[in-house]
Design a protein around this motif. Structure first.
Motif, PDB file in Angstrom:
ATOM      1  N   PRO A 178      27.105 -30.586   4.340  1.00 12.48           N
ATOM      2  CA  PRO A 178      26.257 -30.925   5.482  1.00 12.48           C
ATOM      3  C   PRO A 178      25.544 -32.240   5.202  1.00 12.48           C
ATOM      4  O   PRO A 178      25.550 -32.739   4.073  1.00 12.48           O
ATOM      5  CB  PRO A 178      25.273 -29.755   5.550  1.00 12.48           C
ATOM      6  N   ALA A 179      24.918 -32.791   6.217  1.00 15.71           N
ATOM      7  CA  ALA A 179      24.207 -34.059   6.072  1.00 15.71           C
ATOM      8  C   ALA A 179      22.777 -33.900   6.557  1.00 15.71           C
ATOM      9  O   ALA A 179      22.383 -32.848   7.065  1.00 15.71           O
ATOM     10  CB  ALA A 179      24.922 -35.151   6.875  1.00 15.71           C
ATOM     11  N   ASP A 180      21.974 -34.950   6.386  1.00 17.99           N
ATOM     12  CA  ASP A 180      20.606 -35.008   6.920  1.00 17.99           C
ATOM     13  C   ASP A 180      19.710 -33.912   6.354  1.00 17.99           C
ATOM     14  O   ASP A 180      18.837 -33.390   7.044  1.00 17.99           O
ATOM     15  CB  ASP A 180      20.607 -34.918   8.454  1.00 17.99           C
ATOM     16  N   ASP A 181      19.931 -33.530   5.092  1.00 22.70           N
ATOM     17  CA  ASP A 181      19.129 -32.505   4.420  1.00 22.70           C
ATOM     18  C   ASP A 181      19.311 -31.112   5.014  1.00 22.70           C
ATOM     19  O   ASP A 181      18.510 -30.211   4.741  1.00 22.70           O
ATOM     20  CB  ASP A 181      17.643 -32.876   4.437  1.00 22.70           C
ATOM     21  N   PHE A 182      20.345 -30.908   5.821  1.00 22.19           N
ATOM     22  CA  PHE A 182      20.695 -29.563   6.266  1.00 22.19           C
ATOM     23  C   PHE A 182      21.415 -28.839   5.121  1.00 22.19           C
ATOM     24  O   PHE A 182      21.883 -29.456   4.161  1.00 22.19           O
ATOM     25  CB  PHE A 182      21.593 -29.613   7.498  1.00 22.19           C
ATOM     26  N   ARG A 183      21.522 -27.515   5.254  1.00 18.40           N
ATOM     27  CA  ARG A 183      22.212 -26.680   4.278  1.00 18.40           C
ATOM     28  C   ARG A 183      23.152 -25.727   5.000  1.00 18.40           C
ATOM     29  O   ARG A 183      22.838 -25.223   6.073  1.00 18.40           O
ATOM     30  CB  ARG A 183      21.205 -25.863   3.451  1.00 18.40           C
ATOM     31  N   PHE A 184      24.302 -25.452   4.396  1.00 17.32           N
ATOM     32  CA  PHE A 184      25.196 -24.425   4.931  1.00 17.32           C
ATOM     33  C   PHE A 184      24.554 -23.057   4.715  1.00 17.32           C
ATOM     34  O   PHE A 184      24.094 -22.740   3.613  1.00 17.32           O
ATOM     35  CB  PHE A 184      26.545 -24.432   4.214  1.00 17.32           C
ATOM     36  N   THR A 185      24.566 -22.228   5.762  1.00 19.51           N
ATOM     37  CA  THR A 185      24.045 -20.867   5.604  1.00 19.51           C
ATOM     38  C   THR A 185      24.961 -19.784   6.159  1.00 19.51           C
ATOM     39  O   THR A 185      24.661 -18.600   5.990  1.00 19.51           O
ATOM     40  CB  THR A 185      22.657 -20.724   6.262  1.00 19.51           C
ATOM     41  N   GLY A 186      26.056 -20.137   6.808  1.00 21.66           N
ATOM     42  CA  GLY A 186      26.936 -19.099   7.342  1.00 21.66           C
ATOM     43  C   GLY A 186      28.209 -19.671   7.907  1.00 21.66           C
ATOM     44  O   GLY A 186      28.296 -20.866   8.217  1.00 21.66           O
ATOM     45  N   ALA A 187      29.221 -18.811   8.053  1.00 20.10           N
ATOM     46  CA  ALA A 187      30.510 -19.218   8.614  1.00 20.10           C
ATOM     47  C   ALA A 187      31.223 -18.007   9.188  1.00 20.10           C
ATOM     48  O   ALA A 187      31.040 -16.880   8.715  1.00 20.10           O
ATOM     49  CB  ALA A 187      31.391 -19.872   7.536  1.00 20.10           C
ATOM     50  N   ASP A 188      32.035 -18.247  10.216  1.00 22.73           N
ATOM     51  CA  ASP A 188      32.930 -17.214  10.732  1.00 22.73           C
ATOM     52  C   ASP A 188      34.142 -17.892  11.360  1.00 22.73           C
ATOM     53  O   ASP A 188      34.100 -19.065  11.757  1.00 22.73           O
ATOM     54  CB  ASP A 188      32.237 -16.310  11.759  1.00 22.73           C
ATOM     55  N   ARG A 189      35.228 -17.133  11.444  1.00 27.27           N
ATOM     56  CA  ARG A 189      36.476 -17.669  11.973  1.00 27.27           C
ATOM     57  C   ARG A 189      36.333 -18.107  13.413  1.00 27.27           C
ATOM     58  O   ARG A 189      35.720 -17.416  14.240  1.00 27.27           O
ATOM     59  CB  ARG A 189      37.599 -16.614  11.920  1.00 27.27           C
ATOM     60  N   ASP A 190      36.876 -19.258  13.730  1.00 33.19           N
ATOM     61  CA  ASP A 190      37.031 -19.715  15.109  1.00 33.19           C
ATOM     62  C   ASP A 190      38.334 -19.115  15.621  1.00 33.19           C
ATOM     63  O   ASP A 190      39.396 -19.346  15.026  1.00 33.19           O
ATOM     64  CB  ASP A 190      37.079 -21.240  15.131  1.00 33.19           C
ATOM     65  N   PRO A 191      38.304 -18.311  16.696  1.00 36.60           N
ATOM     66  CA  PRO A 191      39.550 -17.714  17.192  1.00 36.60           C
ATOM     67  C   PRO A 191      40.625 -18.749  17.520  1.00 36.60           C
ATOM     68  O   PRO A 191      41.809 -18.419  17.557  1.00 36.60           O
ATOM     69  CB  PRO A 191      39.096 -16.970  18.455  1.00 36.60           C
ATOM     70  N   TRP A 205      36.881 -22.672  11.556  1.00 39.03           N
ATOM     71  CA  TRP A 205      35.676 -21.845  11.488  1.00 39.03           C
ATOM     72  C   TRP A 205      34.535 -22.476  12.283  1.00 39.03           C
ATOM     73  O   TRP A 205      34.544 -23.679  12.576  1.00 39.03           O
ATOM     74  CB  TRP A 205      35.205 -21.704  10.030  1.00 39.03           C
ATOM     75  N   PHE A 206      33.546 -21.657  12.619  1.00 39.09           N
ATOM     76  CA  PHE A 206      32.245 -22.131  13.041  1.00 39.09           C
ATOM     77  C   PHE A 206      31.318 -22.021  11.828  1.00 39.09           C
ATOM     78  O   PHE A 206      31.339 -20.996  11.126  1.00 39.09           O
ATOM     79  CB  PHE A 206      31.674 -21.285  14.184  1.00 39.09           C
ATOM     80  N   VAL A 207      30.503 -23.035  11.578  1.00 36.71           N
ATOM     81  CA  VAL A 207      29.586 -22.988  10.445  1.00 36.71           C
ATOM     82  C   VAL A 207      28.157 -23.227  10.940  1.00 36.71           C
ATOM     83  O   VAL A 207      27.919 -23.944  11.914  1.00 36.71           O
ATOM     84  CB  VAL A 207      29.940 -24.018   9.355  1.00 36.71           C
TER      85      VAL A 207
END
Length: 312
Positions: A216-229, A233-235
């Motif tokens: 991620p950028a801009d000091d964001f953090r990854f916190t979750g993901a799921d499959r995009d049908p 994925w969506f994150v």
């Protein structure tokens, strides 16, 4: 993930718009096996005026504030049909039913059950450093995978989470103590794992391989993901600087490791909080995305469950 407790009481008004008056409370009924029926209260919440940016084709589809003693620290979410699965920072697996109104908008939640997560020896996980569940995935064969941080690992709890856990392939990376495997999702032939500060891995029964350099950028953090049908994925990416700044955005992640422009962006004064969980469900017109926030067991925060519809 547990965060610093707010010190400014007045900031509570920034945690989201005022909830509507309607409240639905589900009275616990007996549950089978290790599950314990728990109380769940669902109160409607609007998206709010200002602070939300939705890409073309994305619509808000209703939201709830969830309350109940077992509904604190919820850190990931997956949905199958009308059944939601969530894991908590405190080592619990929680399930509840989702309800929609005549227009298909998220309208309620009830029939909640909870069970403590156990280790390979069958004992309940403790202390918190050993029980800090952050990611959840349900594979096509029904196996439930859960990722933990601090003691970084991914365990399989078997079909319907009914087995004692066994370790499965986990990324070989030096994660910080409290910034580990936050995102977990089914993937073609296995599962996707995301590190909070960056890094994505595609795992199968044998090993985990890096998915290019995804961060991620801009000091964001990854916190979750799921499959995009529709593939990939969506994150969830979260920026969390209490008490005044809590932001979240949802992007697509392609199979090649490319992140899209944001589909959903929330910041105060919209209904926002410490969002960590995501679930994506195919619909006749596209995909429904659910976002779930972790209230850190802090009375000034909320467990929010928001729904968005993404057109094909």
């Amino acid at each position: 993930m547990m965060r610093t407790v707010f010190r400014v009481l007045g900031a509570a008004s920034l945690m989201g718009a005022a909830a509507c008056a309607a409240i639905a409370t589900s009275t616990p009924a007996p549950a089978a096996g290790p599950d314990v029926a728990v109380r769940i209260e669902a109160r409607h919440v609007p998206l709010g005026v200002g602070g939300a940016t939705l890409a073309p084709g994305v619509l808000y589809a209703g939201g709830l504030v969830l309350r109940g003693s077992a509904l604190h620290g919820l850190s990931d979410l997956k949905v199958e049909g009308d059944r939601a699965w969530a894991v908590s920072d405190f080592g619990a697996l929680v399930r509840f039913n989702l309800r929609v109104d005549g227009r298909g908008r998220l309208n309620g939640a009830d029939t909640a059950i909870s069970r403590p997560l156990t280790g390979p020896d069958g004992a309940v996980l403790s202390p918190k450093a050993n029980a800090d569940a952050e990611g959840l995935a349900i594979l096509p064969d029904g196996r439930v995978l859960i990722s933990f941080e601090r003691d970084h690992r991914i365990w399989s709890y078997g079909a319907e989470a009914n087995d004692r856990p066994s370790r499965v392939a986990t990324p070989d990376a030096a994660f910080p103590d409290n910034e580990g495997l936050e995102g977990l999702s089914a993937a073609p032939g296995g599962w996707l794992a995301l590190g909070e500060g960056g890094g994505a891995w595609l795992c199968d029964e044998a090993a985990c391989d890096p998915l290019d350099e995804v961060s991620p950028a801009d000091d964001f953090r990854f916190t979750g993901a799921d499959r995009d049908p529709e593939g990939g994925w969506f994150v969830v990416e979260r920026y969390y600087s209490p008490p005044l700044d809590m932001r979240v955005r949802v992007r697509r992640l392609s199979l090649e490791g490319v992140l899209s422009e944001p589909l959903i962006e929330l910041r105060p004064p919209a209904s926002t909080d410490n969002f960590e969980g995501i679930a994506a469900v195919a619909t006749p017109t596209g995909t429904r995305i659910y976002l779930l926030s972790d209230d850190n067991a802090n009375p000034l925060q909320k467990t929010l469950l928001l729904a968005f519809d993404v057109a094909e």
